[in-house]
Motif scaffolding. Structure first.
Motif, PDB file in Angstrom:
ATOM      1  N   TYR A 190      47.149  39.269  47.950  1.00 17.21           N
ATOM      2  CA  TYR A 190      47.447  38.114  47.096  1.00 17.21           C
ATOM      3  C   TYR A 190      47.533  38.513  45.865  1.00 17.21           C
ATOM      4  O   TYR A 190      46.878  39.446  45.334  1.00 17.21           O
ATOM      5  CB  TYR A 190      46.208  37.166  47.093  1.00 17.21           C
ATOM      6  N   THR A 191      48.195  37.568  45.229  1.00 22.18           N
ATOM      7  CA  THR A 191      48.251  37.855  43.581  1.00 22.18           C
ATOM      8  C   THR A 191      46.947  37.191  42.842  1.00 22.18           C
ATOM      9  O   THR A 191      46.053  36.978  43.533  1.00 22.18           O
ATOM     10  CB  THR A 191      49.425  36.993  42.999  1.00 22.18           C
ATOM     11  N   ALA A 192      46.983  37.612  41.443  1.00 23.20           N
ATOM     12  CA  ALA A 192      45.728  37.402  40.598  1.00 23.20           C
ATOM     13  C   ALA A 192      45.633  35.987  40.707  1.00 23.20           C
ATOM     14  O   ALA A 192      44.607  35.435  40.488  1.00 23.20           O
ATOM     15  CB  ALA A 192      45.930  37.796  39.382  1.00 23.20           C
ATOM     16  N   GLY A 239      43.195  36.294  30.429  1.00 25.25           N
ATOM     17  CA  GLY A 239      42.330  35.581  31.382  1.00 25.25           C
ATOM     18  C   GLY A 239      40.910  36.093  31.463  1.00 25.25           C
ATOM     19  O   GLY A 239      40.135  36.129  32.247  1.00 25.25           O
ATOM     20  N   HIS A 240      40.616  37.455  30.705  1.00 24.20           N
ATOM     21  CA  HIS A 240      39.502  38.340  30.948  1.00 24.20           C
ATOM     22  C   HIS A 240      38.270  37.431  30.536  1.00 24.20           C
ATOM     23  O   HIS A 240      38.351  36.933  29.617  1.00 24.20           O
ATOM     24  CB  HIS A 240      39.617  39.595  30.253  1.00 24.20           C
ATOM     25  N   PHE A 247      43.802  38.645  34.599  1.00 19.83           N
ATOM     26  CA  PHE A 247      42.495  39.306  35.174  1.00 19.83           C
ATOM     27  C   PHE A 247      42.126  39.012  36.761  1.00 19.83           C
ATOM     28  O   PHE A 247      42.613  37.848  37.062  1.00 19.83           O
ATOM     29  CB  PHE A 247      41.301  38.807  34.361  1.00 19.83           C
ATOM     30  N   TYR A 248      41.992  39.881  37.367  1.00 20.80           N
ATOM     31  CA  TYR A 248      41.813  39.835  38.768  1.00 20.80           C
ATOM     32  C   TYR A 248      40.282  40.359  39.331  1.00 20.80           C
ATOM     33  O   TYR A 248      40.037  41.466  39.171  1.00 20.80           O
ATOM     34  CB  TYR A 248      42.756  40.837  39.328  1.00 20.80           C
ATOM     35  N   SER A 301      37.979  41.753  41.172  1.00 16.09           N
ATOM     36  CA  SER A 301      37.879  42.587  42.378  1.00 16.09           C
ATOM     37  C   SER A 301      36.268  42.576  42.574  1.00 16.09           C
ATOM     38  O   SER A 301      35.270  42.672  41.728  1.00 16.09           O
ATOM     39  CB  SER A 301      38.432  43.812  42.150  1.00 16.09           C
ATOM     40  N   PRO A 302      35.862  43.001  43.925  1.00 16.06           N
ATOM     41  CA  PRO A 302      34.476  42.953  44.313  1.00 16.06           C
ATOM     42  C   PRO A 302      33.657  43.970  43.356  1.00 16.06           C
ATOM     43  O   PRO A 302      34.356  44.843  43.394  1.00 16.06           O
ATOM     44  CB  PRO A 302      34.892  43.245  45.727  1.00 16.06           C
ATOM     45  N   MET A 303      32.537  43.669  42.934  1.00 18.64           N
ATOM     46  CA  MET A 303      31.691  44.635  42.453  1.00 18.64           C
ATOM     47  C   MET A 303      31.892  44.915  41.088  1.00 18.64           C
ATOM     48  O   MET A 303      31.057  45.453  40.282  1.00 18.64           O
ATOM     49  CB  MET A 303      31.657  45.936  43.392  1.00 18.64           C
ATOM     50  N   ALA A 304      33.006  44.644  40.476  1.00 14.18           N
ATOM     51  CA  ALA A 304      33.204  45.032  39.161  1.00 14.18           C
ATOM     52  C   ALA A 304      32.159  44.197  38.251  1.00 14.18           C
ATOM     53  O   ALA A 304      32.154  43.034  38.710  1.00 14.18           O
ATOM     54  CB  ALA A 304      34.683  44.862  38.690  1.00 14.18           C
ATOM     55  N   SER A 305      31.825  44.630  37.009  1.00 13.81           N
ATOM     56  CA  SER A 305      31.183  43.773  36.271  1.00 13.81           C
ATOM     57  C   SER A 305      31.719  42.712  35.668  1.00 13.81           C
ATOM     58  O   SER A 305      31.209  41.755  35.486  1.00 13.81           O
ATOM     59  CB  SER A 305      30.335  44.722  35.117  1.00 13.81           C
ATOM     60  N   ALA A 306      33.177  43.031  35.378  1.00 11.34           N
ATOM     61  CA  ALA A 306      33.712  41.642  34.830  1.00 11.34           C
ATOM     62  C   ALA A 306      33.922  40.729  35.792  1.00 11.34           C
ATOM     63  O   ALA A 306      33.851  39.420  35.308  1.00 11.34           O
ATOM     64  CB  ALA A 306      35.337  42.194  34.323  1.00 11.34           C
ATOM     65  N   THR A 307      33.877  40.948  37.039  1.00 11.72           N
ATOM     66  CA  THR A 307      33.868  40.098  38.196  1.00 11.72           C
ATOM     67  C   THR A 307      32.406  39.249  38.243  1.00 11.72           C
ATOM     68  O   THR A 307      32.542  37.992  38.226  1.00 11.72           O
ATOM     69  CB  THR A 307      34.013  40.669  39.462  1.00 11.72           C
ATOM     70  N   THR A 308      31.369  40.085  37.808  1.00 12.12           N
ATOM     71  CA  THR A 308      30.100  39.302  37.892  1.00 12.12           C
ATOM     72  C   THR A 308      30.151  38.499  36.575  1.00 12.12           C
ATOM     73  O   THR A 308      29.680  37.226  36.688  1.00 12.12           O
ATOM     74  CB  THR A 308      29.242  40.274  37.556  1.00 12.12           C
ATOM     75  N   MET A 309      30.824  38.769  35.590  1.00 10.20           N
ATOM     76  CA  MET A 309      30.984  37.719  34.171  1.00 10.20           C
ATOM     77  C   MET A 309      31.751  36.552  34.731  1.00 10.20           C
ATOM     78  O   MET A 309      31.260  35.381  34.485  1.00 10.20           O
ATOM     79  CB  MET A 309      31.753  38.384  33.159  1.00 10.20           C
TER      80      MET A 309
END
Ligand code: SF4
Length: 740
Positions: free
Chosen positions: A126-128, A595-596, A624-625, A627-635
């Motif tokens: 899938y795309t972002a 989009g970060h 911004f994509y 991804s699992p476990m990245a800190s930015a994903t947590t944000m």
């Protein structure tokens, strides 16, 4: 045995015994050694027959096409196991609707090693913006749809259906990044550990050669998989915690609630807090060059007292349960902090997380490979081409790397949107110069189509080769998530002379016309060594050099853990100066993320204006994509900042573009020059009260619409107004006309 390995401590639940592992190449060979190596690892019974194999010891099931090259996970794992004497077969991209597809090589004597492939299967598919991709760089013919969503889970279950008593070992990036409860962008919810759904017997995370080789020998010696609990880099389910282990509740070491203040792990005494580091940071932020590095002395860190109190050989950390992190975003963000704090093999403690009736037990990360071991991994008899069964079909990922050489592993950058550190670790593992040069010669001599150009000499980052912490002891006690943010740590080696020497020798090899460096450059680090930058710019840039400032605004950069724009300008100045000295017209191509988390409309507009001012017209925009476990994903998921101490009274909310409309707008801002984006941008600028940026003047972002467009816009606006306001506005228009 090396000192690093002597320090290896594997801490089996229920036992405090340290077990030292041999180096990868020191294990006694398995009896089947006489039947190996295979020209290609077999993918069919016919190939097995030709090799005189009645069965495979290990079968690797992968979501990628099989390319026998050290850049492809299945080849690396397959060849290193083969070098131990095991017979390894490959099942690539099986039909996931039919268990028969898992029976093509028979049942493995030891286990199925299952991986989704080099990428997480969801990112691959899938795309972002969650749209389906129709291509797949890891598939012959570049065709999408040859692997299922959540491939690791699906393949593992399929193995169990095909052979209910078989052992299944999950590995690869999808296993690594989904080992704990994690936010899953595609289903927009928190998912359990992949161990729960996949039903795998054991999960391996990170670069797994060390764990996998030891595991395979032990299984071959008859040890049941359920009893192998002491291997670093492994995770498994357990119903009860064995005796002898002391539990620490994670909230004791990092508090997510309004509890009495305890030590904040990210406040661990660190040289970044020292005056030297602060002044460097301030200089960089102010756009000035940091002072040239002096031969610096190692700064002794005050040891992390909590780490001392909690001996990793007998203490584990209980993280908030799956239920808790699902319900409470603050606890999810807290779990992220704990996870990232426990990633240093030198001091990480086991992590335990409850998921229903089970606990997931995560052993500490694997110890980095020594140079001789990494060389050994890369020197296996790879054919360096795709398996012949693919015929002439092109595999784009292979085409991209066929003339490139990976010189190291790991990254100490810690960028929050990237998962390399979570997978490969923060400690750089480097190959020897000779091993790399040998590989360049192998490409020259063996790879079809080589024209004399090495397309990349790099790794996760171009310029981290042989850059490590100056002191092993300090490194082992460090819990900083990055060695280069917020400042370059004074304990970090920044002398690039090994890389410079490597470049010189590689391009001097007979038959090599050019060596390009195409991996991402950490430019804030590169400017510490002007001789390196000169070497790079003079000899190794193919006209354009891609670098990734990712954003222009401090607030957003802080959420990314990326350096301020000061170091970008510093590098740009060097790049232009050295290009001119070399008599070359070369260009920097900066990359940015839209989009970060931490970037709202205002920040994206500022970035768009920066691009306009600097006359950059970016072709492609990376949205911004998560991804699992990245800190930015947590944000993204929690709208909290796990880089700072968390507290329910802390009201900081991370700006996050979640709606498709806002994400589209952010992308459009970066492509302000695209006429298709102008209507959207004008609308947004008017909404933001920035009509001043619409027009023909120099500082404007987009031109005014044509008369026809303006009329259409006004009509649209009128339609949107409620009837009462419309009447009023017509009346006032009449009134004003009358007055005129
Ligand atoms: S590991 Fe990195 S951040 Fe930690 S002390 Fe060493 S150089 Fe500094």
């Amino acid at each position: 045995m090396s000192s690093a390995l002597q320090r290896q401590a594997n801490h089996p639940p229920g036992s405090h015994a340290d077990r030292q592992l041999p180096r990868l190449f020191d294990y006694p060979k398995y009896w089947a050694e006489c039947l190996t190596p295979a020209p290609f690892l077999p993918m069919s019974r016919a190939e097995m027959d030709q090799l005189g194999w009645d069965s495979c010891d290990v079968i690797i099931v992968t979501g990628d096409a099989y390319v026998d090259h050290p850049s492809f996970g299945m080849a690396v794992i397959g060849r290193t196991l083969e070098a131990q004497g095991f017979r390894v077969g490959i099942i690539s991209q099986p039909d996931w609707s039919d268990p028969q597809s898992l029976r093509v090589l028979g049942e493995p004597n030891l286990y199925f090693g299952v991986t989704a492939g080099n990428m997480d299967s969801m990112i691959n598919r899938y795309t972002a913006d969650r749209r389906i991709r129709h291509d797949d760089a890891y598939t012959a013919g570049d065709t999408g749809g040859k692997r299922p969503d959540y491939a690791l889970t699906v393949y593992s279950q399929l193995c169990k259906r095909a052979y209910p008593n078989s052992v299944v070992v999950a590995g690869g990036i999808e296993a690594s990044l989904r080992r704990l409860a994690h936010y899953d962008y595609w289903s927009d919810k928190v998912k359990r550990s992949v161990l729960m759904d996949s039903t795998a017997d054991l999960l391996l995370f990170g670069n797994a050669e060390r764990a996998l080789i030891d595991l395979t020998h032990r299984l071959a010696a008859g040890e049941p998989v359920r009893e192998i609990r002491d291997l670093r880099g492994t995770a498994f389910l357990c119903r009860t915690i064995p005796e002898g282990w002391r539990e620490i509740d994670s909230t004791r070491i990092d508090q997510p609630g309004s509890l009495p203040r305890h030590k904040n792990p990210y406040d661990a005494p660190h040289p970044s807090d020292c005056d030297d580091a602060k002044s460097q940071h301030a200089a960089v932020d102010a756009g000035h060059s940091a002072a040239p590095p002096q031969p610096s002395q190692v700064v002794n860190l005050v040891p992390d007292t909590q780490a001392i109190e909690t001996d990793p050989s007998s203490t584990y950390i209980r993280m908030p349960s799956f239920d808790a992190v699902t319900k409470d975003p603050a606890l999810y963000a807290h779990a992220d902090r704990i996870f990232h704090r426990e990633t240093n093999p030198g001091n990480a403690r086991p992590l335990v997380q409850n998921q229903g009736k089970n606990d997931i037990w995560i052993n500490p990360p694997p110890l980095p490979l020594e140079t001789a071991e990494l060389d050994w991994v890369f020197e296996q008899p790879y054919k360096r081409v795709p398996h012949p069964s693919y015929g002439d079909a092109k595999i784009p990922a292979y085409e991209m790397i066929r003339f490139s050489v990976n010189i190291m592993r790991g990254c100490f950058g810690g960028c929050t949107f990237c998962s390399i550190t979570e997978h490969e670790g923060r400690i750089i593992q480097s190959r020897s110069e000779q091993s790399i040069l040998d590989e360049v010669e192998k490409i020259r001599d063996l790879t079809p189509g080589f024209t004399g150009v090495i397309s990349d000499l790099g790794g996760p980052t171009a310029n981290m080769y042989r850059l490590n912490c100056k002191d092993k002891r300090i490194e082992e006690s460090c819990r900083r998530p990055s060695c280069v943010y917020p400042t370059i740590c004074v304990n970090l080696e920044t002398d690039h002379s090994h890389t410079t020497a490597l470049y010189r020798k590689a391009r001097a090899l007979k038959g090599v016309k050019k060596v390009v460096v195409a991996s991402g450059l950490r430019y804030d680090l590169a400017v510490r060594d002007p001789e390196y930058v000169k070497e790079l710019v003079t000899h190794h840039v193919g006209g354009y050099l891609k670098i990734a400032p990712e954003h222009s605004e401090e607030e957003t950069l802080a959420k990314m853990m990326k350096p301020g724009m000061g170091s970008y300008y510093e590098f740009k100045e060097m790049f232009e100066r050295f290009s001119q000295q070399a008599g070359k017209k070369q260009y920097l191509i900066p990359y940015f993320i839209s989009g970060h988390p931490g970037s709202g409309d205002k920040e994206m507009l500022a970035l768009a204006l920066w691009l306009k001012q600097n006359d950059f017209r970016v072709d492609q925009v990376q949205n911004f994509y998560p991804s699992p476990m990245a800190s930015a994903t947590t944000m993204y998921h929690t709208e909290r900042n796990p880089l700072r101490p968390l507290n329910r009274n802390n009201t900081e909310r991370v700006l996050t573009a979640r709606s498709p409309e806002q994400r589209t707008l952010h992308k459009a801002l970066l492509r302000y020059h695209d006429t298709d984006n102008w209507p959207l941008l004008r609308k947004a600028l008017r909404r933001m009260g920035r009509q001043d940026l619409i027009g023909a003047e120099k500082g404007c972002l987009v031109p005014l619409e044509s008369r026809r467009e303006r009329e259409l816009y006004q009509r649209e606006q009128r339609k949107k107004q409620p009837a009462s306001r419309l009447k009023k506005s017509r009346a006032s228009q009449r009134g004003s006309r009358g007055r005129r």
